[in-house]
Design an enzyme around this catalytic site. Structure first.
Site, PDB file in Angstrom:
ATOM      1  N   SER A  15      67.204  28.182 -14.041  1.00 42.62           N
ATOM      2  CA  SER A  15      67.452  28.119 -15.493  1.00 42.62           C
ATOM      3  C   SER A  15      66.260  28.547 -16.346  1.00 42.62           C
ATOM      4  O   SER A  15      66.048  28.006 -17.431  1.00 42.62           O
ATOM      5  CB  SER A  15      67.887  26.707 -15.929  1.00 42.62           C
ATOM      6  OG  SER A  15      68.977  26.293 -15.178  1.00 42.62           O
ATOM      7  N   GLU A 142      68.252  41.915 -10.230  1.00 41.56           N
ATOM      8  CA  GLU A 142      67.930  40.499 -10.446  1.00 41.56           C
ATOM      9  C   GLU A 142      68.357  39.703  -9.214  1.00 41.56           C
ATOM     10  O   GLU A 142      69.544  39.663  -8.882  1.00 41.56           O
ATOM     11  CB  GLU A 142      68.671  40.001 -11.695  1.00 41.56           C
ATOM     12  CG  GLU A 142      68.436  38.523 -11.942  1.00 41.56           C
ATOM     13  CD  GLU A 142      69.323  37.956 -13.064  1.00 41.56           C
ATOM     14  OE1 GLU A 142      69.933  38.713 -13.823  1.00 41.56           O
ATOM     15  OE2 GLU A 142      69.397  36.712 -13.131  1.00 41.56           O
ATOM     16  N   LYS A 191      49.485  25.564 -11.435  1.00 38.78           N
ATOM     17  CA  LYS A 191      49.654  25.349  -9.984  1.00 38.78           C
ATOM     18  C   LYS A 191      51.056  25.677  -9.467  1.00 38.78           C
ATOM     19  O   LYS A 191      51.193  26.334  -8.434  1.00 38.78           O
ATOM     20  CB  LYS A 191      49.250  23.912  -9.641  1.00 38.78           C
ATOM     21  CG  LYS A 191      48.997  23.677  -8.157  1.00 38.78           C
ATOM     22  CD  LYS A 191      47.713  24.305  -7.652  1.00 38.78           C
ATOM     23  CE  LYS A 191      46.583  23.344  -7.803  1.00 38.78           C
ATOM     24  NZ  LYS A 191      45.282  23.693  -7.436  1.00 38.78           N
ATOM     25  N   CYS A 383      94.134  33.602 -24.133  1.00 33.39           N
ATOM     26  CA  CYS A 383      94.712  33.412 -22.806  1.00 33.39           C
ATOM     27  C   CYS A 383      95.506  32.108 -22.751  1.00 33.39           C
ATOM     28  O   CYS A 383      96.592  32.044 -23.310  1.00 33.39           O
ATOM     29  CB  CYS A 383      93.632  33.525 -21.733  1.00 33.39           C
ATOM     30  SG  CYS A 383      94.315  34.095 -20.167  1.00 33.39           S
ATOM     31  N   GLU A 407     102.820  26.303 -14.947  1.00 28.31           N
ATOM     32  CA  GLU A 407     101.490  25.891 -14.492  1.00 28.31           C
ATOM     33  C   GLU A 407     101.298  24.387 -14.682  1.00 28.31           C
ATOM     34  O   GLU A 407     100.660  23.731 -13.871  1.00 28.31           O
ATOM     35  CB  GLU A 407     100.403  26.660 -15.270  1.00 28.31           C
ATOM     36  CG  GLU A 407      98.985  26.315 -14.806  1.00 28.31           C
ATOM     37  CD  GLU A 407      97.891  27.122 -15.503  1.00 28.31           C
ATOM     38  OE1 GLU A 407      98.185  27.811 -16.506  1.00 28.31           O
ATOM     39  OE2 GLU A 407      96.743  27.052 -15.034  1.00 28.31           O
ATOM     40  N   HIS A 509      91.162  38.670 -22.737  1.00 29.45           N
ATOM     41  CA  HIS A 509      89.896  38.027 -23.119  1.00 29.45           C
ATOM     42  C   HIS A 509      89.051  38.972 -23.970  1.00 29.45           C
ATOM     43  O   HIS A 509      88.186  39.663 -23.437  1.00 29.45           O
ATOM     44  CB  HIS A 509      89.122  37.621 -21.864  1.00 29.45           C
ATOM     45  CG  HIS A 509      89.745  36.494 -21.119  1.00 29.45           C
ATOM     46  ND1 HIS A 509      89.418  35.177 -21.353  1.00 29.45           N
ATOM     47  CD2 HIS A 509      90.698  36.484 -20.170  1.00 29.45           C
ATOM     48  CE1 HIS A 509      90.143  34.403 -20.568  1.00 29.45           C
ATOM     49  NE2 HIS A 509      90.934  35.164 -19.835  1.00 29.45           N
ATOM     50  N   GLU A 511      86.649  38.318 -25.819  1.00 31.87           N
ATOM     51  CA  GLU A 511      85.231  37.940 -25.835  1.00 31.87           C
ATOM     52  C   GLU A 511      84.405  38.708 -24.797  1.00 31.87           C
ATOM     53  O   GLU A 511      83.192  38.803 -24.911  1.00 31.87           O
ATOM     54  CB  GLU A 511      85.090  36.418 -25.618  1.00 31.87           C
ATOM     55  CG  GLU A 511      85.375  35.889 -24.213  1.00 31.87           C
ATOM     56  CD  GLU A 511      86.859  35.634 -23.923  1.00 31.87           C
ATOM     57  OE1 GLU A 511      87.715  36.184 -24.651  1.00 31.87           O
ATOM     58  OE2 GLU A 511      87.151  34.902 -22.966  1.00 31.87           O
TER      59      GLU A 511
HETATM   60  N1  GLN Z   1      95.849  29.296 -16.670  1.00 34.05           N
HETATM   61  C1  GLN Z   1      96.416  30.399 -17.367  1.00 34.05           C
HETATM   62  C2  GLN Z   1      96.908  31.484 -16.430  1.00 34.05           C
HETATM   63  O1  GLN Z   1      96.499  31.558 -15.301  1.00 34.05           O
HETATM   64  C3  GLN Z   1      95.441  30.955 -18.383  1.00 34.05           C
HETATM   65  C4  GLN Z   1      94.215  31.565 -17.766  1.00 34.05           C
HETATM   66  C5  GLN Z   1      93.100  31.757 -18.748  1.00 34.05           C
HETATM   67  O2  GLN Z   1      93.069  31.135 -19.804  1.00 34.05           O
HETATM   68  N2  GLN Z   1      92.127  32.581 -18.396  1.00 34.05           N
HETATM   69  O3  GLN Z   1      97.702  32.310 -16.827  1.00 34.05           O
END
Ligand code: GLN
Length: 552
Positions: A15, A142, A191, A383, A407, A509, A511
């Site tokens: 870290s 790295e 050290k 997601c 799910e 995603h 992000e």
């Molecule tokens: N659990 C959900 C799926 O598998 C959403 C996955 C997530 O948010 N990355 O579809």
């Protein structure tokens, strides 16, 4: 000019921010006109981090080609605005997997397969596979973990050999270490660093440059002491002080001359000064915003912020674009109830429901969605967050009270969110989700279309479940808008609610694609909508111009 390799190891403790140092060095070299990429070698035995708990490993970063990788790759992409791939992340699991597969095929016929040379050769071949493409002037390698770890040994040995293979002048070894400050003694202690360098020397990899993390400035006498006992030149002791923001680290390294020393030692043909014009503009915007707002991030791993690292970074990029600091309010979804959702969310100007897996915390997420929807607060579902948004809408707007995801409830009579067809036959957990970049076509007159300013977009995925198209007409008739579709499969990628000021759920995603240079359009647009909401509801804090704001 042949490709040069910069090997970065870490000592004393984990870290220390090796990933940030590598990304910062990469940024400075790229800003001097060099073609740079970074490779992360992870000594754990998992083939990839995809099956690890977010508490254990933090976020899993997904590349365009669908590799589930270490979150450090996210730093590289955000700092350098480059795309990485499976090649950029090597794990012990993957190395052994491939060596054993080759052994079964008879590739080593007649030989005893050993760590040296077979595992080390495989490691080196992965590193060379990037360097030998001719695409890069520099590869920063790295090495994960801390020097002295048993599982790190083959990597250090492989790097030692790499120096011989490609020629010493084409490689540089940087060791990141800690110089702790003992308050009681009022002193910095060298050290642990001496011991760490001794340990790496035993394996034969002499560091050329030491980057020393410290809480207080390292004076000349300490630098000399470190140089003397660790066999490096005085100028090769680089101090790395704690920074308020990770985005300041390139400047700290520039001031310490890290990039200059690297260029001199590797005799790189680089510009005299790095061009950091855009970076500095971004940094100014991060440090001196004119306003600040609060946005809630609702998720179940909020105690471990690394689990949502790319989301938090995307808000920093999008905030800078909007001249606004976004203060994230981390909300544990397990704790949200119908009763406390209003008091917990009353001061926020936007609500993001985060990605995730499994049924824990879902009810809380549904409360957060409902609150955002009914109070007209800008909402962004990513997601699992989008799946929750659709379930909430179905239950509370369309009256489909049994709506659920298989799910969370495999026997649900109304599988609004269900396993994708191709997922139903899959038993293995590792690397089997819908992963990587897919095309998505946007509808005109949608928030998404306005944000992207484009009709076709490409975004990264990591999920098994999907909105069940069987229920689409019913949902649409109640006002749910489907504004993004995968053109080849017809899978729903984006949903919106027409009469809401800003309500967007995305199956992908976003992000993972935000960078300092190109903040993600959906985040930028969401923050803008949240600022508008904050202005209307007197939730905005104006900052006097020139006030120095700290960004963590
Ligand atoms: N659990 C959900 C799926 O598998 C959403 C996955 C997530 O948010 N990355 O579809």
């Amino acid at each position: 000019m042949s490709c040069k390799y910069i090997i970065v190891t870490g000592g004393v403790t984990s870290s220390l921010g090796k990933g940030i140092i590598c990304a910062s060095l990469g940024k400075l070299l790229a800003a001097r006109g060099l073609r740079v990429t970074i490779q992360k070698l992870d000594p754990y035995i998992n083939v990839d981090p995809g099956t690890m708990n977010p508490y254990e490993h933090g976020e899993v970063y997904v590349t365009n080609d669908g590799a589930e990788t270490d979150l450090d790759l996210g730093h590289y992409e955000r700092f350098l605005n480059v795309t990485t791939s499976q090649k950029n992340n090597v794990t012990t699991g993957r190395i052994y997997y491939d060596v054993i597969t080759k052994e079964r095929k008879g590739a080593y016929l007649g030989k005893t397969v050993q760590v040296v040379p077979h595992i080390t050769d495989e490691i080196k071949s992965r590193v060379r596979a990037i360097g030998d493409t001719g695409e890069y002037d520099v590869v920063i390698v790295e090495v994960g973990g801390t020097v002295g770890d048993i599982e790190g040994l083959p990597y250090i040995e492989a790097m030692r050999q790499l120096r011989y293979d490609v020629g010493r002048k084409n490689t540089l070894s940087i060791h990141l270490t800690l110089i702790p400050y003992l308050k009681a003694a009022g002193e910095l202690k060298t050290k642990p660093t001496q011991h760490s360098v001794k340990t790496i020397l035993e394996i034969g990899l002499q560091p050329d440059i030491l980057v020393c993390r410290a809480e207080v400035p390292i004076d000349t006498s300490i630098r000399r002491k470190i140089a003397l006992f660790c066999n490096v030149d005085d100028e090769d002791v680089i101090a790395s002080m704690d920074a308020e923001s990770i985005y300041e680290v390139p400047h700290l390294m520039l001031e310490e001359g890290l990039d200059r020393r690297v260029i001199e030692r590797l005799q790189l043909d680089a510009a005299d000064e790095p061009d950091l014009t855009n970076w500095n503009r971004f940094l100014q915007a991060v440090k001196h915003p004119s306003k600040r707002i609060k946005i809630a991030l609702v998720g179940k791993y909020v105690e471990h912020k690394d689990a949502y690292l790319s989301i938090a970074e995307s808000f920093i990029h999008a905030g800078a674009m909007n001249d606004c600091r976004v203060d994230l309010v981390w909300i544990q979804s397990d704790d949200l109830t119908a009763r406390n959702v209003a008091p917990k969310l009353k001061n926020v100007s936007g609500i993001l429901v985060a990605p995730g897996f499994g049924g824990r915390g879902i009810e809380g997420k549904l409360h957060a969605v409902r609150y955002a929807r009914t109070k007209n607060i800008p909402f962004f579902g990513i997601c699992l967050g989008m799946q929750c948004a659709v379930i909430e809408f179905a239950r509370n707007v369309c009256g489909m009270t049994d709506a659920n995801s298989t799910e969370f409830l495999p026997s649900t009579p109304m599988p609004l969110v269900d396993l994708m067809m191709e997922q139903k036959q899959i038993d293995d957990m590792g690397g089997t989700m819908r992963l990587g970049q897919y095309e998505c076509k946007l509808s005109e007159n949608s928030t998404a279309h306005r944000a992207y300013g484009n009709e076709v977009i490409y975004e990264r995925h990591r999920h098994r479940y999907e909105l069940n198209n069987h229920y689409l007409e019913q949902l649409k008739s109640c006002g749910l808008k489907i504004t993004g579709i995968n053109p080849s499969t017809g899978l729903v990628e984006i949903i919106e609610i027409e009469e809401h000021p800003w309500f967007v759920g995305v199956q992908f995603h976003p992000e993972l694609k935000s960078s300092v240079k190109e903040p993600h359009p959906l985040f930028v647009n969401f923050v803008a909508a949240s600022i508008a909401y904050a202005e209307d509801h007197e939730l905005i804090k104006k900052l006097p111009t020139g006030e120095v704001e700290q960004q963590v």
